[in-house]
Design an enzyme around this catalytic site. Structure first.
Site, mmCIF file in Angstrom:
data_model
loop_
_atom_site.group_PDB
_atom_site.id
_atom_site.type_symbol
_atom_site.label_atom_id
_atom_site.label_comp_id
_atom_site.label_asym_id
_atom_site.label_seq_id
_atom_site.Cartn_x
_atom_site.Cartn_y
_atom_site.Cartn_z
ATOM 1 N N ARG A 1 6.697 -36.828 42.919
ATOM 2 C CA ARG A 1 6.091 -36.856 41.577
ATOM 3 C C ARG A 1 4.728 -36.174 41.603
ATOM 4 N NH1 ARG A 1 1.711 -38.263 40.452
ATOM 5 N NH2 ARG A 1 1.891 -40.244 41.520
ATOM 6 N N TRP B 1 -9.102 -35.946 50.627
ATOM 7 C CA TRP B 1 -7.913 -36.559 50.003
ATOM 8 C C TRP B 1 -7.236 -35.610 49.026
ATOM 9 C CZ3 TRP B 1 -7.203 -40.330 53.066
ATOM 10 C CH2 TRP B 1 -8.259 -41.124 53.504
ATOM 11 N N CYS C 1 -8.011 -32.699 32.498
ATOM 12 C CA CYS C 1 -6.899 -32.533 33.453
ATOM 13 C C CYS C 1 -6.455 -33.897 33.973
ATOM 14 C CB CYS C 1 -7.325 -31.693 34.658
ATOM 15 S SG CYS C 1 -8.202 -30.192 34.266
ATOM 16 N N GLU D 1 -6.288 -41.121 41.157
ATOM 17 C CA GLU D 1 -6.459 -40.987 39.696
ATOM 18 C C GLU D 1 -7.195 -42.188 39.111
ATOM 19 O OE1 GLU D 1 -6.115 -38.309 38.396
ATOM 20 O OE2 GLU D 1 -4.628 -37.251 39.572
ATOM 21 N N PHE E 1 -20.529 -49.647 34.890
ATOM 22 C CA PHE E 1 -20.240 -48.846 36.086
ATOM 23 C C PHE E 1 -21.309 -48.984 37.162
ATOM 24 C CE2 PHE E 1 -17.274 -46.878 33.219
ATOM 25 C CZ PHE E 1 -16.222 -46.514 34.045
HETATM 26 C C1 LIG Z 1 -2.858 -40.133 48.536
HETATM 27 C C2 LIG Z 1 -4.075 -39.682 47.781
HETATM 28 C C3 LIG Z 1 -4.066 -38.462 47.127
HETATM 29 C C4 LIG Z 1 -5.210 -38.018 46.450
HETATM 30 N N1 LIG Z 1 -5.206 -36.780 45.850
HETATM 31 C C5 LIG Z 1 -6.365 -36.285 45.345
HETATM 32 C C6 LIG Z 1 -6.434 -34.936 44.856
HETATM 33 O O1 LIG Z 1 -5.417 -34.218 44.807
HETATM 34 N N2 LIG Z 1 -7.624 -34.446 44.443
HETATM 35 C C7 LIG Z 1 -8.758 -35.205 44.456
HETATM 36 O O2 LIG Z 1 -9.804 -34.689 44.076
HETATM 37 N N3 LIG Z 1 -8.743 -36.491 44.908
HETATM 38 C C8 LIG Z 1 -7.571 -37.035 45.350
HETATM 39 N N4 LIG Z 1 -7.530 -38.328 45.836
HETATM 40 C C9 LIG Z 1 -8.769 -39.094 45.891
HETATM 41 C C10 LIG Z 1 -8.834 -40.243 44.878
HETATM 42 O O3 LIG Z 1 -9.055 -39.735 43.605
HETATM 43 C C11 LIG Z 1 -9.972 -41.176 45.351
HETATM 44 O O4 LIG Z 1 -9.524 -41.774 46.553
HETATM 45 C C12 LIG Z 1 -10.305 -42.228 44.319
HETATM 46 O O5 LIG Z 1 -10.976 -41.651 43.221
HETATM 47 C C13 LIG Z 1 -11.192 -43.348 44.920
HETATM 48 O O6 LIG Z 1 -12.253 -42.811 45.631
HETATM 49 P P1 LIG Z 1 -12.592 -43.361 47.106
HETATM 50 O O7 LIG Z 1 -11.335 -43.343 47.894
HETATM 51 O O8 LIG Z 1 -13.743 -42.571 47.591
HETATM 52 O O9 LIG Z 1 -12.988 -44.857 46.892
HETATM 53 P P2 LIG Z 1 -14.445 -45.409 46.453
HETATM 54 O O10 LIG Z 1 -14.936 -44.685 45.266
HETATM 55 O O11 LIG Z 1 -15.304 -45.413 47.671
HETATM 56 O O12 LIG Z 1 -14.109 -46.901 46.064
HETATM 57 C C14 LIG Z 1 -13.941 -47.936 47.052
HETATM 58 C C15 LIG Z 1 -13.752 -49.263 46.325
HETATM 59 O O13 LIG Z 1 -14.930 -49.531 45.562
HETATM 60 C C16 LIG Z 1 -14.556 -49.809 44.224
HETATM 61 N N5 LIG Z 1 -15.610 -49.349 43.308
HETATM 62 C C17 LIG Z 1 -16.201 -48.124 43.260
HETATM 63 N N6 LIG Z 1 -17.130 -48.110 42.283
HETATM 64 C C18 LIG Z 1 -17.106 -49.329 41.684
HETATM 65 C C19 LIG Z 1 -17.798 -49.923 40.597
HETATM 66 N N7 LIG Z 1 -18.730 -49.260 39.894
HETATM 67 N N8 LIG Z 1 -17.511 -51.207 40.256
HETATM 68 C C20 LIG Z 1 -16.561 -51.902 40.924
HETATM 69 N N9 LIG Z 1 -15.861 -51.384 41.958
HETATM 70 C C21 LIG Z 1 -16.130 -50.114 42.338
HETATM 71 C C22 LIG Z 1 -13.251 -49.032 43.995
HETATM 72 O O14 LIG Z 1 -12.515 -49.577 42.909
HETATM 73 C C23 LIG Z 1 -12.594 -49.240 45.343
HETATM 74 O O15 LIG Z 1 -11.937 -50.492 45.349
HETATM 75 C C24 LIG Z 1 -6.379 -38.823 46.436
HETATM 76 C C25 LIG Z 1 -6.357 -40.086 47.066
HETATM 77 C C26 LIG Z 1 -5.217 -40.516 47.712
HETATM 78 C C27 LIG Z 1 -5.224 -41.863 48.389
#
Ligand SMILES: Cc1cc2nc3c(=O)[nH]c(=O)nc-3n(C[C@H](O)[C@H](O)[C@H](O)COP(=O)(O)OP(=O)(O)OC[C@H]3O[C@@H](n4cnc5c(N)ncnc54)[C@H](O)[C@@H]3O)c2cc1C
Length: 388
Positions: A94, A166, A242, A367, A387
């Site tokens: 997907r 990622w 997007c 996402e 936030f």
């Molecule tokens: C398999 C996979 C594919 C992906 N594909 C893409 C891609 O094609 N392109 C791309 O650009 N990215 C991609 N991503 C990245 C994805 O968008 C990010 O992993 C996601 O936005 C979360 O960011 P992070 O992993 O840095 O977590 P963090 O932002 O570090 O968050 C860690 C935790 O803190 C919590 N948190 C953060 N801020 C707050 C807040 N203000 N209040 C409460 N809780 C909070 C989050 O909910 C989470 O539980 C992908 C990720 C995965 C796992």
């Protein structure tokens, strides 16, 4: 014994047009005949099902949001149905469809120059070029506005520096849409994978999204010509355009995964005998099946109405967040209940449920995480941002 194993309890099919049903059924057959028999093996080996790319192109599934350039624009409703069917097979599959369409072809079409459209979109429509969307960074995921990747203007173009993390399709992409700050403003750049200073490194040892090649991208004095700046991609607003399309796709794909888990669990419950009776005859098992079907039905209705609202250009970003948040959360619960109904067999690859369960863990983060969508909804309901 008649255990209900269809997954359209409210006959939502009756609400679909003939054209919608036709597309959905074509993709459904493709998934059943060509994808499901092979996907488990790709998942176990953690390899990308490259053979399916040309089939997706033959089914006219690339170019879902564009007119011309070899694309085949479809309604949001149809896009959601395709995501649901592909998600019924595999979230990585997907993702191949939704990243290519919503996160790569759409921004080139919506924000790109005529030259950029003509150069990239026909090849992407045919599946000859796969792209990726490079937004997240090691230190900036939920808060992309903080990104550290920069673009610097030179006489003949730009040089990009930074690390993206990622990135789905990152190692197979011939072109990446890289988001970087140019004089403090977020802009989108087309970066060809063969450009000096660009490197894609596969992220190994993933227990989820194993059929989807996820990469870290490094950009080190990576020079791109002037013509590679997407002229109309400016700021988070363009990114969100997007991402909203992709989030809707995730919401629909998650329902597909939940439908697949339900089907396996319901069929198994009918066959499996414990204490000399089919487990489907036990009230506690029935309770689980009912809860699964109830949440699937609610999520299907959410997607259906959201798809129609998106087609009428009436859906808000918070409504899309609600579908992503609810449907992925419920799909995870449903996958866990299905795994439980299967007993020990639930951890075997043969039944596909554990594969969906692992994938949904990743789907809940990408996402936008559960927390982020809750905050988006909280802000929409109260008018107050929580936030930071
Ligand atoms: C398999 C996979 C594919 C992906 N594909 C893409 C891609 O094609 N392109 C791309 O650009 N990215 C991609 N991503 C990245 C994805 O968008 C990010 O992993 C996601 O936005 C979360 O960011 P992070 O992993 O840095 O977590 P963090 O932002 O570090 O968050 C860690 C935790 O803190 C919590 N948190 C953060 N801020 C707050 C807040 N203000 N209040 C409460 N809780 C909070 C989050 O909910 C989470 O539980 C992908 C990720 C995965 C796992």
């Amino acid at each position: 014994m008649g255990v209900y194993v269809d997954v359209d309890y409210y006959q939502i099919d009756e609400l679909l047009t003939e054209e919608e049903l036709d597309l959905r059924n074509r993709v459904r057959r493709f998934v059943d005949d060509e994808c499901l028999p092979v996907i488990g093996s790709y998942f176990e080996k953690a390899t990308f099902p490259s053979k399916l790319v040309s089939r997706l192109a033959e089914l006219h599934l690339f170019g879902a949001h564009i007119d011309g350039y070899g694309g085949h624009r479809m309604s949001h409703m149809n896009y959601g149905l395709v995501c649901q069917e592909l998600g019924r097979c595999d979230s990585g599959l997907r993702a191949l469809f939704s990243v290519q369409n919503s996160l790569v072809m759409y921004p080139i079409y919506a924000f790109g120059s005529q030259e950029q459209r003509e150069h990239w979109l026909p090849k992407m429509s045919q599946g000859d070029v796969i792209g990726c969307f490079a937004l997240s960074e090691p230190e900036f995921g939920s808060n992309p506005a903080g990104m550290a990747t920069t673009a610097e203007k030179h006489a003949d173009g730009y040089s990009l520096n930074g690390t993206k993390m990622w990135i789905s399709n990152g190692t197979i992409a011939k072109v990446a849409i890289v988001w970087a700050k140019l004089e403090g403003e977020i802009r989108g750049f087309l970066v060809e994978a063969r450009t000096a200073g660009f490197r894609a490194t596969a992220i190994q040892r993933k227990f989820a999204y194993r059929t989807s090649p996820t990469a870290a991208l490094t950009l080190k004095n990576c020079r791109v010509p002037e013509g590679n700046l997407l002229p109309r991609a400016v700021g988070l607003r363009s990114i969100l355009e997007c991402i909203n399309l992709a989030r809707y796709g995730v919401a629909c794909g998650a329902v597909g995964s939940a439908m697949a888990c339900y089907q396996v669990a319901a069929a198994f419950a009918r066959k499996r005998e414990v204490f000399d009776k089919s487990i489907a005859s036990y009230q506690l098992v029935q309770d689980r099946l009912v809860r699964m079907m109830m949440e699937i039905t609610k999520a299907q209705l959410l997607n259906y109405h959201l798809g129609r609202r998106m087609d009428d250009v009436k859906a808000s970003h918070a409504q899309i967040s609600m579908a992503k948040l609810n449907n992925v959360r419920e799909a995870m619960t449903i996958a866990r209940m299905a795994r439980d109904i299967l007993g020990a067999r639930g951890i075997l690859a043969d039944h596909h449920v554990i594969r969906h369960l692992c994938d949904l863990e990743a789907v809940s983060t990408l996402e936008g995480t559960e927390n982020i969508h809750t905050l988006i909804l909280g802000k929409d309901l109260t008018g107050v941002s929580a936030f930071w």
